[in-house]
Write a protein that holds these residues in place. Structure first.
Motif, PDB file in Angstrom:
ATOM      1  N   ARG A  87       0.825  -1.204   0.000  1.00 17.55           N
ATOM      2  CA  ARG A  87       0.000   0.000   0.000  1.00 17.55           C
ATOM      3  C   ARG A  87       0.863   1.259   0.000  1.00 17.55           C
ATOM      4  NH1 ARG A  87      -4.778   0.151  -1.798  1.00 17.55           N
ATOM      5  NH2 ARG A  87      -4.987   2.122  -0.666  1.00 17.55           N
ATOM      6  N   TRP A  88       2.104   1.138   0.488  1.00 19.61           N
ATOM      7  CA  TRP A  88       3.007   2.287   0.527  1.00 19.61           C
ATOM      8  C   TRP A  88       4.036   2.259  -0.596  1.00 19.61           C
ATOM      9  CZ3 TRP A  88       2.498   0.861   6.116  1.00 19.61           C
ATOM     10  CH2 TRP A  88       1.746   1.818   6.821  1.00 19.61           C
ATOM     11  N   SER A  89       3.891   1.338  -1.534  1.00 18.42           N
ATOM     12  CA  SER A  89       4.921   1.186  -2.562  1.00 18.42           C
ATOM     13  C   SER A  89       5.120   2.461  -3.377  1.00 18.42           C
ATOM     14  CB  SER A  89       4.547   0.027  -3.499  1.00 18.42           C
ATOM     15  OG  SER A  89       3.281   0.274  -4.111  1.00 18.42           O
ATOM     16  N   GLY A  90       4.058   3.216  -3.610  1.00 16.44           N
ATOM     17  CA  GLY A  90       4.184   4.447  -4.384  1.00 16.44           C
ATOM     18  C   GLY A  90       4.257   5.695  -3.538  1.00 16.44           C
ATOM     19  N   ALA A  91       4.180   5.537  -2.227  1.00 14.08           N
ATOM     20  CA  ALA A  91       4.172   6.700  -1.334  1.00 14.08           C
ATOM     21  C   ALA A  91       5.266   6.618  -0.284  1.00 14.08           C
ATOM     22  CB  ALA A  91       2.804   6.823  -0.658  1.00 14.08           C
ATOM     23  N   ALA A  92       6.306   5.840  -0.561  1.00 12.75           N
ATOM     24  CA  ALA A  92       7.416   5.720   0.385  1.00 12.75           C
ATOM     25  C   ALA A  92       8.464   6.786   0.084  1.00 12.75           C
ATOM     26  CB  ALA A  92       8.028   4.330   0.299  1.00 12.75           C
ATOM     27  N   ILE A  93       8.950   7.429   1.130  1.00 11.31           N
ATOM     28  CA  ILE A  93       9.970   8.472   1.002  1.00 11.31           C
ATOM     29  C   ILE A  93      11.217   8.015   1.750  1.00 11.31           C
ATOM     30  CG2 ILE A  93      10.560  10.864   1.491  1.00 11.31           C
ATOM     31  CD1 ILE A  93       7.615  11.542   1.378  1.00 11.31           C
ATOM     32  N   ALA A  94      12.320   7.885   1.038  1.00 11.97           N
ATOM     33  CA  ALA A  94      13.585   7.496   1.659  1.00 11.97           C
ATOM     34  C   ALA A  94      14.253   8.737   2.255  1.00 11.97           C
ATOM     35  CB  ALA A  94      14.504   6.842   0.632  1.00 11.97           C
ATOM     36  N   VAL A  95      14.553   8.681   3.541  1.00 17.34           N
ATOM     37  CA  VAL A  95      15.197   9.796   4.241  1.00 17.34           C
ATOM     38  C   VAL A  95      16.685   9.472   4.372  1.00 17.34           C
ATOM     39  CG1 VAL A  95      15.201  11.241   6.300  1.00 17.34           C
ATOM     40  CG2 VAL A  95      13.053  10.201   5.511  1.00 17.34           C
ATOM     41  N   PRO A  96      17.561  10.195   3.670  1.00 12.36           N
ATOM     42  CA  PRO A  96      18.996   9.859   3.704  1.00 12.36           C
ATOM     43  C   PRO A  96      19.601  10.058   5.091  1.00 12.36           C
ATOM     44  CG  PRO A  96      18.474  11.378   1.898  1.00 12.36           C
ATOM     45  CD  PRO A  96      17.279  11.337   2.798  1.00 12.36           C
ATOM     46  N   ALA A  97      20.596   9.252   5.388  1.00 15.89           N
ATOM     47  CA  ALA A  97      21.361   9.439   6.626  1.00 15.89           C
ATOM     48  C   ALA A  97      22.179  10.723   6.519  1.00 15.89           C
ATOM     49  CB  ALA A  97      22.280   8.242   6.857  1.00 15.89           C
ATOM     50  N   LEU A  98      22.596  11.266   7.653  1.00 17.84           N
ATOM     51  CA  LEU A  98      23.331  12.533   7.647  1.00 17.84           C
ATOM     52  C   LEU A  98      24.645  12.408   6.877  1.00 17.84           C
ATOM     53  CD1 LEU A  98      23.460  15.452   8.579  1.00 17.84           C
ATOM     54  CD2 LEU A  98      24.459  14.665  10.737  1.00 17.84           C
ATOM     55  N   ARG A  99      25.305  11.256   6.968  1.00 14.84           N
ATOM     56  CA  ARG A  99      26.567  11.085   6.254  1.00 14.84           C
ATOM     57  C   ARG A  99      26.365  11.085   4.743  1.00 14.84           C
ATOM     58  NH1 ARG A  99      25.113   6.534   8.753  1.00 14.84           N
ATOM     59  NH2 ARG A  99      24.474   4.748   7.475  1.00 14.84           N
ATOM     60  N   GLU A 100      25.126  10.832   4.275  1.00 19.00           N
ATOM     61  CA  GLU A 100      24.821  10.827   2.852  1.00 19.00           C
ATOM     62  C   GLU A 100      24.426  12.207   2.338  1.00 19.00           C
ATOM     63  OE1 GLU A 100      21.713   7.964   2.729  1.00 19.00           O
ATOM     64  OE2 GLU A 100      23.050   6.236   2.862  1.00 19.00           O
TER      65      GLU A 100
ATOM     66  N   ARG B 172      36.578  18.114  11.803  1.00 20.94           N
ATOM     67  CA  ARG B 172      36.204  16.887  12.515  1.00 20.94           C
ATOM     68  C   ARG B 172      34.730  16.551  12.301  1.00 20.94           C
ATOM     69  NH1 ARG B 172      37.723  15.661  18.403  1.00 20.94           N
ATOM     70  NH2 ARG B 172      37.254  13.590  17.547  1.00 20.94           N
ATOM     71  N   LEU B 173      33.893  17.555  12.270  1.00 19.74           N
ATOM     72  CA  LEU B 173      32.464  17.322  12.053  1.00 19.74           C
ATOM     73  C   LEU B 173      32.217  16.709  10.672  1.00 19.74           C
ATOM     74  CD1 LEU B 173      30.934  20.606  13.529  1.00 19.74           C
ATOM     75  CD2 LEU B 173      30.817  18.324  14.531  1.00 19.74           C
ATOM     76  N   LEU B 174      32.922  17.209   9.671  1.00 18.43           N
ATOM     77  CA  LEU B 174      32.732  16.696   8.305  1.00 18.43           C
ATOM     78  C   LEU B 174      33.316  15.300   8.132  1.00 18.43           C
ATOM     79  CD1 LEU B 174      33.489  19.925   6.226  1.00 18.43           C
ATOM     80  CD2 LEU B 174      31.266  18.815   6.563  1.00 18.43           C
ATOM     81  N   ALA B 175      34.324  14.953   8.931  1.00 19.68           N
ATOM     82  CA  ALA B 175      34.974  13.644   8.790  1.00 19.68           C
ATOM     83  C   ALA B 175      34.260  12.547   9.563  1.00 19.68           C
ATOM     84  CB  ALA B 175      36.429  13.737   9.262  1.00 19.68           C
ATOM     85  N   HIS B 176      33.406  12.910  10.524  1.00 23.08           N
ATOM     86  CA  HIS B 176      32.748  11.917  11.368  1.00 23.08           C
ATOM     87  C   HIS B 176      31.605  11.237  10.602  1.00 23.08           C
ATOM     88  CE1 HIS B 176      31.722  10.028  15.141  1.00 23.08           C
ATOM     89  NE2 HIS B 176      30.485  10.463  15.088  1.00 23.08           N
ATOM     90  N   PRO B 177      31.411   9.913  10.768  1.00 20.20           N
ATOM     91  CA  PRO B 177      30.354   9.205  10.017  1.00 20.20           C
ATOM     92  C   PRO B 177      28.949   9.402  10.562  1.00 20.20           C
ATOM     93  CG  PRO B 177      31.567   7.668  11.405  1.00 20.20           C
ATOM     94  CD  PRO B 177      32.293   8.968  11.494  1.00 20.20           C
ATOM     95  N   TRP B 178      28.777   9.920  11.753  1.00 21.12           N
ATOM     96  CA  TRP B 178      27.470  10.211  12.363  1.00 21.12           C
ATOM     97  C   TRP B 178      26.514   9.022  12.354  1.00 21.12           C
ATOM     98  CZ3 TRP B 178      28.095  14.121  15.252  1.00 21.12           C
ATOM     99  CH2 TRP B 178      28.945  15.164  14.862  1.00 21.12           C
ATOM    100  N   PRO B 179      26.859   7.957  13.047  1.00 20.43           N
ATOM    101  CA  PRO B 179      25.926   6.820  13.124  1.00 20.43           C
ATOM    102  C   PRO B 179      24.612   7.172  13.805  1.00 20.43           C
ATOM    103  CG  PRO B 179      27.717   6.565  14.705  1.00 20.43           C
ATOM    104  CD  PRO B 179      28.098   7.709  13.810  1.00 20.43           C
ATOM    105  N   GLY B 180      24.621   8.176  14.690  1.00 22.45           N
ATOM    106  CA  GLY B 180      23.391   8.618  15.343  1.00 22.45           C
ATOM    107  C   GLY B 180      22.697   9.748  14.630  1.00 22.45           C
ATOM    108  N   ASN B 181      23.239  10.166  13.480  1.00 22.64           N
ATOM    109  CA  ASN B 181      22.635  11.166  12.607  1.00 22.64           C
ATOM    110  C   ASN B 181      22.459  12.527  13.301  1.00 22.64           C
ATOM    111  OD1 ASN B 181      22.135   9.648  10.000  1.00 22.64           O
ATOM    112  ND2 ASN B 181      21.180   8.260  11.483  1.00 22.64           N
TER     113      ASN B 181
ATOM    114  N   LEU C  85      33.393  13.033  20.073  1.00 21.72           N
ATOM    115  CA  LEU C  85      32.811  12.170  19.056  1.00 21.72           C
ATOM    116  C   LEU C  85      32.997  10.717  19.462  1.00 21.72           C
ATOM    117  CD1 LEU C  85      34.069  14.039  15.868  1.00 21.72           C
ATOM    118  CD2 LEU C  85      31.854  14.226  17.003  1.00 21.72           C
ATOM    119  N   ALA C  86      31.889   9.975  19.460  1.00 24.25           N
ATOM    120  CA  ALA C  86      31.945   8.580  19.896  1.00 24.25           C
ATOM    121  C   ALA C  86      32.816   7.776  18.956  1.00 24.25           C
ATOM    122  CB  ALA C  86      30.537   8.001  19.956  1.00 24.25           C
ATOM    123  N   SER C  87      33.722   7.032  19.533  1.00 22.85           N
ATOM    124  CA  SER C  87      34.579   6.133  18.768  1.00 22.85           C
ATOM    125  C   SER C  87      34.417   4.744  19.340  1.00 22.85           C
ATOM    126  CB  SER C  87      36.044   6.575  18.857  1.00 22.85           C
ATOM    127  OG  SER C  87      36.885   5.682  18.154  1.00 22.85           O
TER     128      SER C  87
END
Length: 380
Positions: A182-195, A229-238, A265-267
């Protein structure tokens, strides 16, 4: 700078504990914003799919604010936090005089959202029985209360969100394929912050300004070392992780200038696997074999609630391993943040927040929050 923050002072919706801001400077964010605006122009059900902390609830509220239902309630609930036994009655209600088992809420979530929007976060954790009722609501705009024989109309728009791939849930029999379609045509992918790296510094500057004002009148700034440092971090918690990092950095920085050394930054490097046991191919296999033997022994001992106890241990161990960070724990376990928080509260590992006082002048947003609290509260 294009920035979306919800709720706003003039918003009719209630505050959120999730990400509090979204920037739309990155190219992928421009595309996301256009897709959201297209969805807001209609009234069909919408599915937001993305990692924890990417701002899905903010987008859901934005869809609501842009649509024709903006003056009606926006009711948000996490399916991961609902009791599986009471999920159907909580969402769809109980027919009066039906003799249905369990406490009956005074108002269902659908009734509380009448004329407005019902936001179901972590839809993948909704029990299969409740998914059947949700399919009817999305498809026919009607609900069947627990214990009722006839459906009742429901004027509600449904917006759902998930941080786990629903296709995988369908494959293991935990989510209905017809509901997903039912959501096949109405799904919106929200990119991760690293993307969407173009959004990192605008969001960081926004959080510096917001939280810096709380510390004093002098403006706070980001040094070039902090930006790197902010730009280099992968942000797993977005976005939520970024917000927390900035909050903590402002508390330790000097003269209102946040440097790279101020960022915590969490490592989380993976631990080395344990040495292999005789007859087992690797250390990981050894630990898994030991774990299986221990669980088998628990079942043989006929102990009650083995599954709940094992789950509690797994979540608690992951939480401590992830430096008591809810977002990292959820990502490490592949489950929702709400589910982790609920289990940690149940086990006492996480302290329950103090009850907030009711505002002197109730607002529409306050009424919506009160409706949800009243709904989920057990009967005396």
């Amino acid at each position: 700078m294009r920035l979306l923050t919800l709720p706003t002072p003039e918003s009719t919706t209630a505050p959120t504990e999730r990400a509090t801001a979204l920037a739309f400077e990155d190219r992928r964010s421009h595309q996301l914003l256009q897709r959201v605006k297209q969805a807001a122009a209609g009234d069909a059900a919408v599915l937001l799919a993305g990692e924890t902390g990417t701002g899905k609830e903010i987008l859901a509220r934005y869809v609501h604010e842009l649509g024709a239902r903006r003056s009606r309630p926006f009711i948000a609930v996490s399916c991961a936090a609902l009791s599986p036994a009471l999920a159907e009655s909580a969402i769809f209600g109980v027919e009066q005089g039906s003799g249905a088992r369990g406490p009956a809420p005074k108002r269902s979530l659908v009734e509380a959202a009448e004329g407005g929007t019902l936001y179901l976060d972590e839809i993948g954790y909704l029990p299969l029985g409740a998914q059947a009722g949700l399919l009817r609501l999305v498809q026919d705009r009607e609900v069947v209360r627990l214990g009722a024989r006839q459906p009742a109309p429901a004027d509600v728009r449904v917006i759902a969100a998930t941080s786990v791939p629903l296709e995988d849930m369908v494959a293991v029999g935990r989510f209905r394929e017809d509901l997903l379609s039912r959501w096949s045509g109405a799904a919106i992918a929200v990119p991760a912050l690293r993307e969407r790296p173009g959004d990192i510094l605008p969001l960081a500057r926004h959080f510096v300004a917001v939280y810096g004002r709380r510390l004093g009148p002098a403006p706070c700034v980001l040094a070039s070392s902090a930006m790197e440092r902010l730009l280099a971090h992968p942000w797993p918690g977005n976005i939520r992780e970024l917000e927390h990092v900035i909050q903590k950095a402002l508390l330790v920085c000097r003269a209102g200038r946040v440097t790279g050394n101020d960022l915590r930054l969490a490592s989380l490097p993976p631990k080395a696997p344990p040495p292999a046991l005789p007859g087992v191919s690797s250390g990981v296999d050894a630990w898994m074999a030991t774990l299986e033997s221990a669980i088998t022994a628990l079942f043989e001992g006929d102990l009650p609630n083995v599954h709940e106890r094992v789950e509690e241990i797994v979540i608690r161990a992951a939480y401590r391993r992830c430096e008591r960070n809810l977002g990292h724990t959820a990502n490490r376990l592949g489950v929702s943040r709400d589910l982790v928080r609920a289990r940690l509260l149940q086990s006492g590992e996480l302290a329950a927040p103090p009850a907030s006082e009711s505002p002197a002048t109730p607002s529409r947003a306050g009424e919506a929050r009160a409706a949800v609290r009243e709904l989920l509260a057990p009967e005396p």
